[in-house]
Motif scaffolding. Sequence first.
Motif, PDB file in Angstrom:
ATOM      1  N   LYS A 190       0.886  -1.315  -0.012  1.00 24.34           N
ATOM      2  CA  LYS A 190      -0.156   0.216   0.043  1.00 24.34           C
ATOM      3  C   LYS A 190       0.933   1.297   0.055  1.00 24.34           C
ATOM      4  N   VAL A 191       1.951   1.171   0.845  1.00 26.16           N
ATOM      5  CA  VAL A 191       2.872   2.389   0.828  1.00 26.16           C
ATOM      6  C   VAL A 191       3.401   2.638  -0.794  1.00 26.16           C
ATOM      7  N   ILE A 245       4.053   5.523  -5.577  1.00 32.23           N
ATOM      8  CA  ILE A 245       3.945   5.355  -7.133  1.00 32.23           C
ATOM      9  C   ILE A 245       2.947   6.659  -7.656  1.00 32.23           C
ATOM     10  N   GLN A 246       2.047   6.644  -6.983  1.00 32.24           N
ATOM     11  CA  GLN A 246       0.676   7.787  -7.191  1.00 32.24           C
ATOM     12  C   GLN A 246       1.176   9.272  -6.654  1.00 32.24           C
ATOM     13  N   GLY A 247       2.344   9.263  -6.259  1.00 32.71           N
ATOM     14  CA  GLY A 247       2.753  10.789  -5.940  1.00 32.71           C
ATOM     15  C   GLY A 247       2.725  11.258  -4.616  1.00 32.71           C
ATOM     16  N   VAL A 248       2.281  10.363  -3.765  1.00 31.90           N
ATOM     17  CA  VAL A 248       2.211  10.783  -2.476  1.00 31.90           C
ATOM     18  C   VAL A 248       3.667  10.923  -1.741  1.00 31.90           C
ATOM     19  N   GLN A 307      -5.951   4.721 -13.085  1.00 27.48           N
ATOM     20  CA  GLN A 307      -5.737   5.883 -12.164  1.00 27.48           C
ATOM     21  C   GLN A 307      -4.010   6.128 -12.092  1.00 27.48           C
ATOM     22  N   ILE A 308      -3.519   4.944 -11.810  1.00 30.89           N
ATOM     23  CA  ILE A 308      -2.045   4.744 -11.624  1.00 30.89           C
ATOM     24  C   ILE A 308      -1.349   5.015 -13.021  1.00 30.89           C
ATOM     25  N   LEU A 366       1.265   8.323 -14.019  1.00 22.19           N
ATOM     26  CA  LEU A 366       2.500   8.099 -14.657  1.00 22.19           C
ATOM     27  C   LEU A 366       2.926   8.585 -15.808  1.00 22.19           C
ATOM     28  N   GLU A 367       1.844   8.631 -16.600  1.00 21.28           N
ATOM     29  CA  GLU A 367       2.042   9.261 -17.998  1.00 21.28           C
ATOM     30  C   GLU A 367       1.954  10.822 -17.705  1.00 21.28           C
ATOM     31  N   ASP A 368       1.444  11.208 -16.759  1.00 17.11           N
ATOM     32  CA  ASP A 368       1.371  12.748 -16.585  1.00 17.11           C
ATOM     33  C   ASP A 368       2.711  13.302 -16.073  1.00 17.11           C
TER      34      ASP A 368
END
Length: 220
Positions: free
Chosen positions: A49-50, A55-58, A133-134, A138-140
């Motif tokens: 989860k971490v 990876i999602q920018g947190v 969403q992931i 990552l693309e952006d």
Amino acid sequence: MSIIQVKGGGGTVGLERTSFVGARVPNEIRAIIKPLSKIDKATFKKILKVIVSEIQGVELTFEDLRPLLNETLTEEVLAVLYCGLDELVRRALKLPHSSLKKENFIQDLQDLQIPESFHEDLVAVVAGAKRSQIDSHLEDNRPRLPSLENLAWRTDVAISTGVLNRVLVRGVTMEMTLSDGSIKDFEMTVSKFQELRFHVASVLSEMEKLEKHSILKIKD
């Protein structure tokens, strides 16, 4: 995962599938095999989860993982697990969702000796509801150079110079507009411009021929 179709001279076709981690297993992933056998499913899910959050920018620090430490899961072991799982997940996410079939992904996990009890959680990350969403994040946020938005050119004629009164030499002025809004100007001779056109046409022609070649095709 990709499937490479190779057609031999006798017309036979062979299929060879490559693991999502590549032909050579990274050392970071090799290092997690033994430590994974010593943690339970709940601990694995928390580490995963971490990793997904990061990876999602947190923005995360080691303090977010510190509550997981115990006599068995030391800082050193946790660091090995985090690095290895992060590498494994990122390798899987590099492949398009449509290319990474669930059954092939599970088979690759088995080949990597990842405990079966963790397969479901890994599948949920790379093929679950949050995958789009992931991928979007990552693309952006992937590093990239500005792309070419527009290319304009014009022909100029130098009538005279500071040395000669009459020159009448043609030149080509190029103007490139990039995706970041910047504009780049440069000049070249007519002969160099024709050479540029020739090489661009040659590359496009070779690309078209390569796409039609049947000896090597990559299928999802």
